[in-house]
Design an enzyme around this catalytic site. Sequence first.
Site: not given
Length: 201
Positions: A25, A47, A55
């Site tokens: 990522y 988000e 995350w």
Amino acid sequence: MSLLAGDDGLARPAWAATDPLMRDYYDREWGMPVRDETGLFERLSLEAFQSGLSWSTILRKRPAFREAFHGFEADAVARFDEDDTARLLADARIVRNRRKIAATIQNARATVALREAEGLASLIWSFQPAATPTPTTFAEVPTQSAESIALSKELKRRGFAHVGPTTMHALMEAVGIIDTHLLGSHRRGSSGIWAADGSRA
């Protein structure tokens, strides 16, 4: 804490240095420009779901989120009703938070409404600053900015929810509006938007 050299010799922050999913990522996606409505709506939604979580948790659940939210196509999500909410709350593959689910549906409707004005992408990108941070350590990476505070206020004014200044700062980092890659990272200045010194490319 600053950067770690990987087995490939490339410097990355600790959060992206070991987990293969996070590393991929970081190397391929984080901080690269996203300018389309669907891409920005997805990232804004994720988000918001990430708030209070890691995350990596969201990233692992992203395929399920995409399936559950119909590819984050705003028109489709804007039509979600109570049956869809019940379906999402029963889906153990995603984050089952009623407020965040409701906010995502509300934000889809606000995204559709924005098409009559400048559109979601143009609105979000209009808050790009004149310069970006130049951190050398994590302690120097800001979590808010004047621009993220202003973007948060404007999105709320346009009917969006769960778009606080810290969440919007994270969004701006993720989609290339700012570059908070640490100086010395192999990704610093790679977006085509910002030069390594923090000026616009």
